[in-house]
Design an enzyme around this catalytic site. Structure first.
Site, PDB file in Angstrom:
ATOM      1  CB  SER A  71      -0.824   0.078   1.407  1.00 19.98           C
ATOM      2  OG  SER A  71      -1.390   1.273   1.566  1.00 19.98           O
ATOM      3  CE1 TYR A  82      -6.351   4.034  -2.079  1.00 18.09           C
ATOM      4  CE2 TYR A  82      -4.783   4.140  -0.209  1.00 18.09           C
ATOM      5  CZ  TYR A  82      -6.033   3.576  -0.906  1.00 18.09           C
ATOM      6  OH  TYR A  82      -6.661   2.852  -0.160  1.00 18.09           O
ATOM      7  CB  THR A  94      -6.373   1.984  -5.287  1.00 18.46           C
ATOM      8  OG1 THR A  94      -5.471   1.026  -4.978  1.00 18.46           O
ATOM      9  CG2 THR A  94      -7.599   1.912  -4.546  1.00 18.46           C
ATOM     10  CE  LYS A 124      -7.099  -3.248  -4.123  1.00 18.26           C
ATOM     11  NZ  LYS A 124      -7.692  -2.539  -3.334  1.00 18.26           N
ATOM     12  CG  HIS A 180     -11.061   0.015  -0.892  1.00 19.87           C
ATOM     13  ND1 HIS A 180     -10.142   0.774  -1.706  1.00 19.87           N
ATOM     14  CD2 HIS A 180     -10.470  -0.023   0.379  1.00 19.87           C
ATOM     15  CE1 HIS A 180      -9.113   1.347  -0.856  1.00 19.87           C
ATOM     16  NE2 HIS A 180      -9.163   0.931   0.125  1.00 19.87           N
TER      17      HIS A 180
HETATM   18  C1  LIG Z   1      -7.193  -2.579   6.975  1.00 14.39           C
HETATM   19  C2  LIG Z   1      -7.328  -2.488   5.503  1.00 14.39           C
HETATM   20  C3  LIG Z   1      -6.670  -1.455   4.807  1.00 14.39           C
HETATM   21  C4  LIG Z   1      -6.652  -1.299   3.176  1.00 14.39           C
HETATM   22  N1  LIG Z   1      -5.809  -0.585   2.868  1.00 14.39           N
HETATM   23  C5  LIG Z   1      -5.761  -0.414   1.401  1.00 14.39           C
HETATM   24  C6  LIG Z   1      -4.622   0.563   0.729  1.00 14.39           C
HETATM   25  O1  LIG Z   1      -4.081   1.201   1.306  1.00 14.39           O
HETATM   26  N2  LIG Z   1      -4.893   0.428  -0.840  1.00 14.39           N
HETATM   27  C7  LIG Z   1      -5.877  -0.312  -1.410  1.00 14.39           C
HETATM   28  O2  LIG Z   1      -5.870  -0.131  -2.600  1.00 14.39           O
HETATM   29  N3  LIG Z   1      -6.762  -1.230  -0.582  1.00 14.39           N
HETATM   30  C8  LIG Z   1      -6.795  -1.183   0.582  1.00 14.39           C
HETATM   31  N4  LIG Z   1      -7.723  -2.189   1.049  1.00 14.39           N
HETATM   32  C9  LIG Z   1      -8.452  -2.838   0.409  1.00 14.39           C
HETATM   33  C10 LIG Z   1      -7.761  -4.156   0.093  1.00 14.39           C
HETATM   34  O3  LIG Z   1      -6.719  -3.929  -0.821  1.00 14.39           O
HETATM   35  C11 LIG Z   1      -8.803  -5.104  -0.565  1.00 14.39           C
HETATM   36  O4  LIG Z   1      -9.384  -4.368  -1.714  1.00 14.39           O
HETATM   37  C12 LIG Z   1      -9.745  -5.710   0.187  1.00 14.39           C
HETATM   38  O5  LIG Z   1      -9.086  -5.949   1.563  1.00 14.39           O
HETATM   39  C13 LIG Z   1     -10.224  -7.178  -0.054  1.00 14.39           C
HETATM   40  O6  LIG Z   1     -11.496  -7.626   0.450  1.00 14.39           O
HETATM   41  P1  LIG Z   1     -11.367  -8.587   1.624  1.00 14.39           P
HETATM   42  O7  LIG Z   1     -10.635  -7.790   2.786  1.00 14.39           O
HETATM   43  O8  LIG Z   1     -12.637  -9.122   1.996  1.00 14.39           O
HETATM   44  O9  LIG Z   1     -10.243  -9.854   1.154  1.00 14.39           O
HETATM   45  C14 LIG Z   1      -7.723  -2.204   2.492  1.00 14.39           C
HETATM   46  C15 LIG Z   1      -8.475  -3.107   3.228  1.00 14.39           C
HETATM   47  C16 LIG Z   1      -8.487  -3.330   4.586  1.00 14.39           C
HETATM   48  C17 LIG Z   1      -9.303  -4.350   5.404  1.00 14.39           C
END
Ligand SMILES: Cc1cc2nc3c(=O)[nH]c(=O)nc-3n(C[C@H](O)[C@H](O)[C@H](O)COP(=O)(O)O)c2cc1C
Length: 412
Positions: free
Chosen positions: A158, A181, A207, A285, A309
């Site tokens: 990330s 981002y 993203t 994404k 997300h």
């Molecule tokens: C705590 C947390 C932080 C996340 N941070 C980012 C991030 O910094 N950048 C991003 O593109 N997606 C982020 N996501 C989304 C994840 O990349 C992903 O799309 C999502 O967690 C997938 O779903 P799942 O948790 O049900 O497997 C985050 C998700 C969580 C749970």
């Protein structure tokens, strides 16, 4: 222990109710109020597994993670938005799909290997970019990287990680994919891409699903329940707004407010411009429609990650597994289509592959593993999902990924 690792460890201690007193003493933090967080209880509940290898599925690790994490950090990870219909839909939609197993197929060996951009991976399961992993374990993103290295798993880092891309790539043993981002400031975007590419990252994952802050109520509610003094690590609300990014390792030397980072004016022009400066692969994404998939192809992107997300952006109410087919159809096999959201078992991976995904990514499950047991927990999540996928492939009579077509599943 390096100075940065030591600092990271102390900051983690300050945030953990497990070590509330010790952490407070070391880091100068106000100790947690008694009874704050499940882990404040001395004895863990007897049904919690005591080591990563004891976990029989990823939910065993979730239980440990919830027990160990302070409410605010658990809430940050677990939260969806609004009434969390999308978060639930992501998981529940998999259950509506059933398998159509074929019998009398030789399944003595299975081959779950997948090749993406010329690189072969042992299984079609990758680690999503997840921000701020120091909130979950002192090993932070380096723990995830160690597990990814041990299992040869694709890892995405990330933009707002609590580790720099160089140290994570070193721990991973090869450059990770870098999640970007967008920002309203081109100089910042350029600096981040240059740094990731200088570290050798072969792919930039832009993203695009959070043009503004989303409405994360569970996170807000659990933060209120957390009696620790959050300003010790995060600063005051005002400082948080103005220095949130500056305090993240990828923003060293860059000052940026949270508002600027959300880049609500961003359009396809930005993607085109980014394409122009990205030397490696560029993926988007957060796409969930055929219209956007078609635009992405026009913009010359190399791959798409179908994602909402993890139910943390808009409350669409639509699961990503249900968005996947229209994106796959629009792409028509020209570029890889990955998906994430709600993948919790090997059967979920199988169903996503049957709907045309090149590979899936997991988010929360590996964070549960990390929070529970550090890198060993992440490794266990990968091992479990891979084993479950392999077993499903055998039981469904589809020994290779190419056998898992649309007819391998049905819709209840
Ligand atoms: C705590 C947390 C932080 C996340 N941070 C980012 C991030 O910094 N950048 C991003 O593109 N997606 C982020 N996501 C989304 C994840 O990349 C992903 O799309 C999502 O967690 C997938 O779903 P799942 O948790 O049900 O497997 C985050 C998700 C969580 C749970």
């Amino acid at each position: 222990m390096s100075l940065e690792s030591r600092r990271a460890f102390l900051r983690f201690l300050a945030g953990s109710p497990l070590f509330a007193g010790l952490g407070a003493a070391l880091a100068g933090c106000r100790p947690a109020a008694k009874g704050n967080g499940a882990a404040a209880a001395a004895e863990p509940p007897p049904d919690l597994v005591g080591s990563a290898t004891e976990a029989l599925d990823v939910f065993d690790l979730r239980a440990v993670a919830q027990h160990k994490l302070p409410p605010a950090h658990w809430g940050y990870m677990a939260t969806g938005v609004d009434g969390e219909a999308t978060l639930r839909a992501n998981e529940e939609a998999f259950a509506r799909l059933y398998l159509r197993p074929r019998r009398l197929v030789d399944v003595t060996t299975v081959d779950p290997r997948v090749t993406i951009f010329g690189r072969e991976w042992p299984a079609p399961i990758a680690l999503c970019p997840v921000s701020g992993q120091l909130a979950f374990h002192p090993e932070r993103e380096l723990g995830s990287a160690r597990a990814a290295r041990a299992s040869d798993t694709l890892q995405m880092l990330s933009t707002v990680a609590t580790s720099g891309v160089e140290e994570v790539s070193a721990a991973r043993g090869e450059p990770v994919w870098y999640q970007l981002y967008p920002t309203g400031r081109w100089d910042v975007t350029q600096a981040l891409v240059r740094r990731a590419e200088a570290a050798g990252c072969p792919a930039i994952v832009l993203t695009v699903d959070l043009p503004v802050d989303s409405n994360r109520l569970t996170a807000a509610r659990l933060a209120r329940q957390d009696a620790r003094d959050c300003t010790v690590c995060h600063g005051t609300a005002e400082q948080r707004e103005s220095t949130y990014f500056a305090r993240k390792p990828m923003f060293t030397g860059i000052t940026l407010g949270r508002g600027e980072m959300r880049a609500s004016a961003l359009t396809w022009e930005f993607v085109q411009r980014l394409r122009g400066i990205t030397r490696g692969r560029l993926l988007l994404k957060g796409l969930v429609t055929r219209e956007d998939a078609a635009r992405a192809l026009q913009a010359g992107v190399d791959g798409i990650i179908v994602s909402n997300h993890g139910g943390r952006a808009e409350e669409s109410g639509r699961a990503t597994i249900d968005s996947l087919p229209e994106v796959v159809a629009a792409v028509g096999g020209r570029i890889p289509v990955l998906m994430d959201g709600g993948v919790r078992r090997g059967t979920d991976v199988f169903k996503a592959l049957a709907r045309g995904a090149t590979a899936v990514c997991v988010g929360r499950p590996y964070v549960w593993g990390l929070a529970a047991f550090g890198h060993a927990g992440v490794e266990r999540v990968i091992t479990l999902l891979r084993a479950e996928l392999a077993r499903t492939m055998q039981l469904a009579g589809t020994p290779a990924l190419r056998d898992i077509g649309p007819s391998a599943i049905g819709n209840a």
